[in-house]
Design a protein around this motif. Structure first.
Motif, PDB file in Angstrom:
ATOM      1  N   PRO A 124      33.709  10.369   6.907  1.00 48.97           N
ATOM      2  CA  PRO A 124      33.680  10.774   8.316  1.00 48.97           C
ATOM      3  C   PRO A 124      33.439   9.577   9.227  1.00 48.97           C
ATOM      4  O   PRO A 124      32.813   8.594   8.831  1.00 48.97           O
ATOM      5  N   ASP A 125      33.931   9.682  10.450  1.00 42.53           N
ATOM      6  CA  ASP A 125      33.830   8.586  11.422  1.00 42.53           C
ATOM      7  C   ASP A 125      32.494   8.688  12.159  1.00 42.53           C
ATOM      8  O   ASP A 125      32.407   9.253  13.244  1.00 42.53           O
ATOM      9  N   THR A 126      31.449   8.136  11.542  1.00 40.93           N
ATOM     10  CA  THR A 126      30.110   8.229  12.142  1.00 40.93           C
ATOM     11  C   THR A 126      29.443   6.871  12.322  1.00 40.93           C
ATOM     12  O   THR A 126      28.236   6.787  12.465  1.00 40.93           O
ATOM     13  N   LEU A 130      28.213  -0.985   7.399  1.00 38.46           N
ATOM     14  CA  LEU A 130      28.238  -1.721   6.138  1.00 38.46           C
ATOM     15  C   LEU A 130      29.327  -1.202   5.214  1.00 38.46           C
ATOM     16  O   LEU A 130      29.981  -1.981   4.518  1.00 38.46           O
ATOM     17  N   SER A 131      29.532   0.105   5.189  1.00 39.94           N
ATOM     18  CA  SER A 131      30.445   0.710   4.221  1.00 39.94           C
ATOM     19  C   SER A 131      31.782   1.111   4.820  1.00 39.94           C
ATOM     20  O   SER A 131      32.549   1.813   4.167  1.00 39.94           O
ATOM     21  N   GLU A 132      32.072   0.683   6.035  1.00 41.45           N
ATOM     22  CA  GLU A 132      33.330   1.064   6.677  1.00 41.45           C
ATOM     23  C   GLU A 132      34.502   0.327   6.038  1.00 41.45           C
ATOM     24  O   GLU A 132      34.600  -0.889   6.095  1.00 41.45           O
ATOM     25  N   PHE A 133      35.431   1.090   5.431  1.00 40.50           N
ATOM     26  CA  PHE A 133      36.596   0.495   4.781  1.00 40.50           C
ATOM     27  C   PHE A 133      37.784   0.378   5.730  1.00 40.50           C
ATOM     28  O   PHE A 133      38.682  -0.430   5.504  1.00 40.50           O
ATOM     29  N   ASP A 134      37.822   1.200   6.764  1.00 42.57           N
ATOM     30  CA  ASP A 134      38.939   1.221   7.704  1.00 42.57           C
ATOM     31  C   ASP A 134      38.792   0.066   8.692  1.00 42.57           C
ATOM     32  O   ASP A 134      37.918   0.084   9.563  1.00 42.57           O
ATOM     33  N   VAL A 135      39.651  -0.940   8.582  1.00 44.41           N
ATOM     34  CA  VAL A 135      39.535  -2.143   9.406  1.00 44.41           C
ATOM     35  C   VAL A 135      39.729  -1.827  10.884  1.00 44.41           C
ATOM     36  O   VAL A 135      39.010  -2.349  11.743  1.00 44.41           O
ATOM     37  N   LYS A 136      40.697  -0.989  11.212  1.00 42.20           N
ATOM     38  CA  LYS A 136      40.950  -0.650  12.612  1.00 42.20           C
ATOM     39  C   LYS A 136      39.750   0.065  13.216  1.00 42.20           C
ATOM     40  O   LYS A 136      39.350  -0.201  14.358  1.00 42.20           O
ATOM     41  N   ARG A 137      39.179   0.980  12.475  1.00 36.96           N
ATOM     42  CA  ARG A 137      38.005   1.703  12.966  1.00 36.96           C
ATOM     43  C   ARG A 137      36.840   0.745  13.165  1.00 36.96           C
ATOM     44  O   ARG A 137      36.119   0.825  14.167  1.00 36.96           O
ATOM     45  N   TYR A 138      36.667  -0.172  12.212  1.00 37.12           N
ATOM     46  CA  TYR A 138      35.579  -1.145  12.313  1.00 37.12           C
ATOM     47  C   TYR A 138      35.753  -2.039  13.540  1.00 37.12           C
ATOM     48  O   TYR A 138      34.795  -2.331  14.255  1.00 37.12           O
ATOM     49  N   ARG A 139      36.996  -2.485  13.792  1.00 40.42           N
ATOM     50  CA  ARG A 139      37.272  -3.300  14.974  1.00 40.42           C
ATOM     51  C   ARG A 139      36.842  -2.583  16.247  1.00 40.42           C
ATOM     52  O   ARG A 139      36.222  -3.180  17.133  1.00 40.42           O
ATOM     53  N   LEU A 140      37.203  -1.313  16.355  1.00 42.43           N
ATOM     54  CA  LEU A 140      36.864  -0.535  17.543  1.00 42.43           C
ATOM     55  C   LEU A 140      35.356  -0.426  17.695  1.00 42.43           C
ATOM     56  O   LEU A 140      34.812  -0.617  18.799  1.00 42.43           O
ATOM     57  N   GLN A 141      34.664  -0.154  16.601  1.00 41.74           N
ATOM     58  CA  GLN A 141      33.213  -0.004  16.656  1.00 41.74           C
ATOM     59  C   GLN A 141      32.549  -1.291  17.122  1.00 41.74           C
ATOM     60  O   GLN A 141      31.650  -1.267  17.979  1.00 41.74           O
ATOM     61  N   ARG A 142      32.971  -2.410  16.587  1.00 41.61           N
ATOM     62  CA  ARG A 142      32.389  -3.690  16.971  1.00 41.61           C
ATOM     63  C   ARG A 142      32.658  -4.000  18.439  1.00 41.61           C
ATOM     64  O   ARG A 142      31.792  -4.522  19.147  1.00 41.61           O
TER      65      ARG A 142
END
Length: 519
Positions: A124-126, A130-142
């Motif tokens: 889930p997108d929460t 540390l454990s985020e595998f989705d690079v695009k999602r991680y980029r947005l979060q950062r």
């Protein structure tokens, strides 16, 4: 009788021969068969797990590449690489140009995934950074959280840290130079600083001169997680079966009990942050909170961008400040204080610099260099930050590593590489951070995994560095720190999350000790 013996022999052969065939394949025909490394590591990931179980990752990180070279096979499908070329290939650019996070991080996931019909896992997108595998999602979060964690914004919280230090200094003075566990006291101060900065709250650790065993308990958890991380299939099964998790944990002897009356600080952190968020987001008559802390900034971020920085993101990040920060900062503070205190020249320099700078004054450059040097030798991460080679594989130092190979640089090894850090790479030398030529600061910063690699660097780095600097400076301003016991490095227990353990010190007030401290 003979028939029974023959039947038993056939049964044993049926069990043993496939294992022998598998071991032979992994040693001779596997795509990584020509990569040097311990033979047992090529046969099974159990070899590396056994090193983890004994907490031997610090000694292992120092030894493996010196024995086998820049590329070492440490598991059936895993290699560690120690070189400028390896670092650049794996970590430069978000995802390392196709190098995505390895299966190890399943063991650190905060949420249970869903599995599709192909066996793929979907989390889930929460905001599980540390454990985020989705690079695009991680980029947005950062990108979303970036402004809140910029150094310029965090500067306003320096006074909150200084106030924690005033209380910590007063309490340590009351101990009258008694011997204490350095890691526990650095954890006490870390959690108090996070409480003040994030929630304008104190867990009462300074008052009690104890963290209630939370640091020790958390470190046992990392021992368990590290072993599970080496067996992604088992970790995946454990998401859906508590029996699998329990039995595997028992098999490796990493099950641990929660002490009676144990009170983790996460419970009040969750309750306080959740209550404030709920009150602030009420559609009717939202509560106006006068506190100007980090949680207030995050709440305002959500209000300004609710469709992007969602409420689940807000609630998770409020707690993540503690979950991600309390152990990493404790590790860095413990290493910094231990290394400075056990090197007399550095202790004198840091003490003089801290005592000649007023509280809240300008940055202490030698102290900052000493902190970086301590983190270099004793990084927060004790094994490789694992990635997976992309389609087409990669060739490094004459070895072809096919797609899907787990690969990474171990900070312990990389930070002691003489090509990068010079011939004195194994020695604590804060002055190296001031060098302008050769192995200068630009070079050693570029190949430094203290805060992670490439686009996956720690988003809380600025917060951590602010706290580290003010805590170390505050302690050396008031105390001479005497190392009573420093275990040999081969006895220090390191896991994926790594800390200097069993260091005992005395905080001797300056007006009672000999200026400069040291061992």
């Amino acid at each position: 009788m003979w028939a029974l013996l023959r039947s038993l022999a056939y049964t044993l052969a049926a069990l043993i021969l496939p294992l022998v065939a598998l071991a032979t394949y992994r040693l001779t025909l596997h795509p990584l068969a020509r990569v040097p490394g311990p033979r047992a590591a090529a046969v099974s990931n159990a070899w590396l797990a056994w090193q983890v179980r004994g907490g031997r990752l610090l000694a292992l990180g120092k030894r493996l590449h010196k024995t086998y070279g820049p590329v070492v096979r440490v598991g059936v499908d895993e290699v560690w690489v120690c070189s400028k070329e390896g670092f650049a290939a794996v970590y430069v650019g978000l995802g390392g140009g196709g190098f995505e996070k390895g299966g190890f991080y399943l063991a650190t996931a905060l949420n249970k995934p869903e599995m599709d019909w192909t066996g793929g896992l979907h989390f889930p997108d929460t905001l599980d950074l540390l454990s985020e595998f989705d690079v695009k999602r991680y980029r947005l979060q950062r990108r979303l959280m970036g402004p809140v964690y910029q150094a310029a914004n965090l500067k306003k919280f320096e006074r909150a840290v200084d106030e924690v230090m005033e209380r910590a200094v007063a309490r340590l003075r009351e101990l009258d130079g008694a011997e204490v566990d350095l890691k526990e006291w650095m954890h006490i101060i870390t959690v108090e600083c996070l409480g003040a900065v994030v929630l304008s709250w104190s867990p009462g650790y300074i008052r009690n001169a104890s963290d209630g065993g939370t640091s020790a308990q958390g470190y046992l958890g990392w021992r368990r997680k590290t072993i599970f991380g080496l067996f992604p299939l088992v970790t995946t099964a454990s998401f859906f079966s508590k029996t699998v998790a329990r039995q595997f944990s028992n098999l490796w002897g990493v099950t641990f009990k929660t002490p009676r009356n144990f009170k983790p600080f996460f419970t009040p952190v969750y309750q306080k942050s959740s209550g404030r968020i709920t009150a602030a987001l009420r559609k009717i008559n939202p509560t106006t909170d006068p506190r100007k802390d980090l949680l207030a900034d995050l709440i305002n971020l959500h209000k300004s961008r609710p469709d992007e920085f969602t409420e689940p993101y807000l609630r998770r990040l409020a707690v993540t400040n503690f979950g991600a920060g309390h152990e990493t900062m404790t590790s860095a503070l413990t290493a910094a204080m231990a290394m400075i205190a056990s090197h007399a020249a550095a202790a004198r320099a840091v003490a003089a610099e801290s005592r000649n700078t007023a509280p809240g004054g300008s940055r202490c450059e030698y102290t900052a260099a000493s902190i970086r040097e301590a983190q270099r030798l004793h990084p927060v991460i004790g094994m490789a930050l694992p990635r997976r080679t992309p389609r087409g594989g990669v060739c490094l130092h004459g070895h072809f590593l096919p797609a899907g190979t787990t690969i990474g640089c171990n900070p312990v090894s990389l930070h002691r590489d003489e090509e990068i850090f010079g011939g004195d790479a194994d020695v604590f030398v804060p002055e190296r951070w001031f060098r302008d030529e050769g192995q200068g600061r630009g070079v050693i910063e570029r190949y430094n995994l203290t805060w992670g690699g490439g686009g996956r660097t720690c988003p809380g780095r600025n917060l951590a560095e602010m706290v580290l600097g003010r805590v170390v400076q505050g302690l050396w301003r008031e105390f001479d720190v005497r190392v009573v016991e420093m275990p040999p490095e081969e006895e220090v227990r390191y896991y994926f999350m790594a800390m200097l353990t069993d260091v005992r010190v005395r905080f001797v007030p300056v007006d009672e000790g000999v200026e400069g401290g040291g061992r």
